[in-house]
Design a protein around this motif. Structure first.
Motif, PDB file in Angstrom:
ATOM      1  N   ARG A 165      -5.034 -52.658 118.351  1.00 13.43           N
ATOM      2  CA  ARG A 165      -4.491 -51.285 118.690  1.00 13.43           C
ATOM      3  C   ARG A 165      -4.460 -50.152 117.556  1.00 13.43           C
ATOM      4  O   ARG A 165      -4.759 -49.172 118.013  1.00 13.43           O
ATOM      5  CB  ARG A 165      -3.012 -51.494 119.216  1.00 13.43           C
ATOM      6  CG  ARG A 165      -2.781 -52.225 120.409  1.00 13.43           C
ATOM      7  CD  ARG A 165      -1.530 -52.319 120.998  1.00 13.43           C
ATOM      8  NE  ARG A 165      -0.658 -53.304 120.050  1.00 13.43           N
ATOM      9  CZ  ARG A 165      -0.428 -54.537 120.202  1.00 13.43           C
ATOM     10  NH1 ARG A 165      -1.357 -55.047 121.068  1.00 13.43           N
ATOM     11  NH2 ARG A 165       0.170 -55.341 119.702  1.00 13.43           N
ATOM     12  N   LYS A 166      -4.446 -50.791 116.444  1.00 15.53           N
ATOM     13  CA  LYS A 166      -4.427 -49.670 115.333  1.00 15.53           C
ATOM     14  C   LYS A 166      -5.894 -49.370 115.089  1.00 15.53           C
ATOM     15  O   LYS A 166      -6.121 -47.891 114.654  1.00 15.53           O
ATOM     16  CB  LYS A 166      -3.977 -50.510 113.936  1.00 15.53           C
ATOM     17  CG  LYS A 166      -2.514 -50.723 113.972  1.00 15.53           C
ATOM     18  CD  LYS A 166      -2.084 -51.391 112.388  1.00 15.53           C
ATOM     19  CE  LYS A 166      -0.730 -51.530 112.450  1.00 15.53           C
ATOM     20  NZ  LYS A 166      -0.331 -51.981 111.253  1.00 15.53           N
ATOM     21  N   MET A 167      -6.760 -50.053 115.573  1.00 12.11           N
ATOM     22  CA  MET A 167      -8.344 -49.588 115.619  1.00 12.11           C
ATOM     23  C   MET A 167      -8.565 -48.565 116.666  1.00 12.11           C
ATOM     24  O   MET A 167      -9.808 -48.522 116.997  1.00 12.11           O
ATOM     25  CB  MET A 167      -9.044 -50.684 115.215  1.00 12.11           C
ATOM     26  CG  MET A 167      -8.790 -51.198 114.031  1.00 12.11           C
ATOM     27  SD  MET A 167      -9.824 -52.891 113.870  1.00 12.11           S
ATOM     28  CE  MET A 167     -11.334 -52.381 113.615  1.00 12.11           C
ATOM     29  N   LYS A 168      -7.599 -48.817 117.740  1.00 12.52           N
ATOM     30  CA  LYS A 168      -7.810 -48.075 118.939  1.00 12.52           C
ATOM     31  C   LYS A 168      -9.003 -48.475 119.785  1.00 12.52           C
ATOM     32  O   LYS A 168      -9.844 -47.788 120.454  1.00 12.52           O
ATOM     33  CB  LYS A 168      -7.968 -46.336 118.535  1.00 12.52           C
ATOM     34  CG  LYS A 168      -6.896 -45.874 118.180  1.00 12.52           C
ATOM     35  CD  LYS A 168      -6.957 -44.236 117.800  1.00 12.52           C
ATOM     36  CE  LYS A 168      -6.005 -43.519 117.295  1.00 12.52           C
ATOM     37  NZ  LYS A 168      -4.502 -43.950 117.345  1.00 12.52           N
ATOM     38  N   ILE A 169      -8.964 -49.855 119.751  1.00  7.33           N
ATOM     39  CA  ILE A 169     -10.062 -50.474 120.741  1.00  7.33           C
ATOM     40  C   ILE A 169      -9.252 -51.819 121.300  1.00  7.33           C
ATOM     41  O   ILE A 169      -7.950 -51.859 120.954  1.00  7.33           O
ATOM     42  CB  ILE A 169     -11.002 -51.466 119.867  1.00  7.33           C
ATOM     43  CG1 ILE A 169     -10.714 -52.196 118.744  1.00  7.33           C
ATOM     44  CG2 ILE A 169     -11.915 -49.989 119.153  1.00  7.33           C
ATOM     45  CD1 ILE A 169     -11.695 -53.258 118.003  1.00  7.33           C
ATOM     46  N   ALA A 170      -9.805 -52.080 122.599  1.00  6.29           N
ATOM     47  CA  ALA A 170      -9.185 -53.226 123.470  1.00  6.29           C
ATOM     48  C   ALA A 170      -9.480 -54.684 122.948  1.00  6.29           C
ATOM     49  O   ALA A 170     -10.877 -54.748 122.544  1.00  6.29           O
ATOM     50  CB  ALA A 170      -9.598 -52.832 124.873  1.00  6.29           C
ATOM     51  N   CYS A 224      -0.426 -66.942 116.910  1.00  8.07           N
ATOM     52  CA  CYS A 224       0.035 -65.945 116.126  1.00  8.07           C
ATOM     53  C   CYS A 224      -1.062 -64.972 115.473  1.00  8.07           C
ATOM     54  O   CYS A 224      -0.982 -63.727 115.725  1.00  8.07           O
ATOM     55  CB  CYS A 224       1.018 -66.583 115.000  1.00  8.07           C
ATOM     56  SG  CYS A 224       1.844 -65.310 113.931  1.00  8.07           S
ATOM     57  N   PHE A 225      -2.221 -65.743 115.513  1.00  8.26           N
ATOM     58  CA  PHE A 225      -3.308 -64.986 114.840  1.00  8.26           C
ATOM     59  C   PHE A 225      -3.669 -63.917 115.915  1.00  8.26           C
ATOM     60  O   PHE A 225      -4.021 -62.776 115.689  1.00  8.26           O
ATOM     61  CB  PHE A 225      -4.527 -65.801 114.463  1.00  8.26           C
ATOM     62  CG  PHE A 225      -5.506 -65.188 113.618  1.00  8.26           C
ATOM     63  CD1 PHE A 225      -5.105 -65.073 112.115  1.00  8.26           C
ATOM     64  CD2 PHE A 225      -6.665 -64.800 113.980  1.00  8.26           C
ATOM     65  CE1 PHE A 225      -6.173 -64.735 111.368  1.00  8.26           C
ATOM     66  CE2 PHE A 225      -7.572 -64.188 113.144  1.00  8.26           C
ATOM     67  CZ  PHE A 225      -7.510 -64.034 111.911  1.00  8.26           C
ATOM     68  N   ILE A 226      -3.767 -64.533 117.343  1.00  7.65           N
ATOM     69  CA  ILE A 226      -4.232 -63.724 118.545  1.00  7.65           C
ATOM     70  C   ILE A 226      -3.318 -62.550 118.569  1.00  7.65           C
ATOM     71  O   ILE A 226      -3.795 -61.332 118.760  1.00  7.65           O
ATOM     72  CB  ILE A 226      -4.528 -64.656 119.719  1.00  7.65           C
ATOM     73  CG1 ILE A 226      -5.335 -65.557 119.659  1.00  7.65           C
ATOM     74  CG2 ILE A 226      -4.504 -63.612 120.945  1.00  7.65           C
ATOM     75  CD1 ILE A 226      -5.502 -66.468 120.607  1.00  7.65           C
ATOM     76  N   GLY A 227      -2.184 -62.810 118.429  1.00  7.44           N
ATOM     77  CA  GLY A 227      -0.974 -61.553 118.307  1.00  7.44           C
ATOM     78  C   GLY A 227      -1.472 -60.471 117.316  1.00  7.44           C
ATOM     79  O   GLY A 227      -1.279 -59.429 117.608  1.00  7.44           O
ATOM     80  N   ALA A 228      -1.759 -61.010 116.161  1.00 14.65           N
ATOM     81  CA  ALA A 228      -2.215 -60.267 114.839  1.00 14.65           C
ATOM     82  C   ALA A 228      -3.412 -59.363 115.224  1.00 14.65           C
ATOM     83  O   ALA A 228      -3.514 -58.272 114.606  1.00 14.65           O
ATOM     84  CB  ALA A 228      -2.121 -61.023 113.598  1.00 14.65           C
ATOM     85  N   MET A 229      -4.296 -60.122 115.805  1.00 16.13           N
ATOM     86  CA  MET A 229      -5.511 -59.328 116.151  1.00 16.13           C
ATOM     87  C   MET A 229      -5.496 -58.129 117.370  1.00 16.13           C
ATOM     88  O   MET A 229      -5.785 -57.142 117.155  1.00 16.13           O
ATOM     89  CB  MET A 229      -6.613 -60.527 116.707  1.00 16.13           C
ATOM     90  CG  MET A 229      -7.176 -61.359 115.622  1.00 16.13           C
ATOM     91  SD  MET A 229      -8.581 -62.216 116.151  1.00 16.13           S
ATOM     92  CE  MET A 229      -8.130 -63.150 117.656  1.00 16.13           C
ATOM     93  N   GLY A 230      -4.281 -58.307 118.019  1.00 15.59           N
ATOM     94  CA  GLY A 230      -3.966 -57.428 119.095  1.00 15.59           C
ATOM     95  C   GLY A 230      -3.368 -56.206 118.554  1.00 15.59           C
ATOM     96  O   GLY A 230      -3.755 -54.932 118.814  1.00 15.59           O
ATOM     97  N   LEU A 231      -2.611 -56.632 117.506  1.00 16.83           N
ATOM     98  CA  LEU A 231      -2.003 -55.451 116.684  1.00 16.83           C
ATOM     99  C   LEU A 231      -3.112 -54.800 115.808  1.00 16.83           C
ATOM    100  O   LEU A 231      -3.267 -53.508 115.860  1.00 16.83           O
ATOM    101  CB  LEU A 231      -0.745 -55.989 115.694  1.00 16.83           C
ATOM    102  CG  LEU A 231      -0.303 -55.139 114.711  1.00 16.83           C
ATOM    103  CD1 LEU A 231       0.424 -54.067 115.312  1.00 16.83           C
ATOM    104  CD2 LEU A 231       0.547 -55.738 113.618  1.00 16.83           C
TER     105      LEU A 231
END
Length: 139
Positions: A68-73, A58-65
């Protein structure tokens, strides 16, 4: 309970027998596990490992979000090593946890910002906030 607009998903399991020889199975059959006491020679897993696996995923999913909000990969090699301790003090059981976050290729300050943002939005982090000691460390 908090009034929700819409439940996105409900995980359903049936568990019998507890942590020493018990088992759990999801209603769709995709999860089917046996349990054994931590540190024993039993063939099963334990609740602390299950919690660590769920939280880190779940934490990895939250980091992905957050990324994306920070406009980085988010790096392809992103990983979280979760450690959940079952502890005892004065005859009372409790948990504590560490999430060791690996974001190879990101600058240290950016990686820290991603991890901190994820810790604010991850449902597992929210559920544990104020209830158990948690350390988030970018490694």
């Amino acid at each position: 309970m908090t009034q929700v607009e819409k439940a996105l998903y409900t995980g359903k399991t049936h568990t019998a027998g507890g942590r020493d020889g018990g088992s759990a199975r999801s209603d769709d059959g995709r999860l089917d596990v046996k349990f054994s006491v931590p540190g024993s020679t039993g063939a099963g897993t334990n609740p602390e490992q299950m919690f660590a696996a769920g939280w880190s995923t779940c934490f990895i999913g939250a980091m992905g979000l957050a990324a994306r909000k920070m406009k980085i990969a988010l790096p392809a090699e992103t990983a979280v090593d979760a450690e959940v301790d079952l502890c005892m003090v004065d005859g009372a059981y409790f948990l504590q946890a560490r999430l060791n976050v690996s974001l190879p290729g990101l600058e240290a300050d950016v990686a820290q910002a991603v991890a901190e943002a994820a810790h604010q939005t991850c449902p597992y982090s929210k559920a544990t906030r104020g209830n158990i000691d948690v350390v988030i460390k970018v490694v």
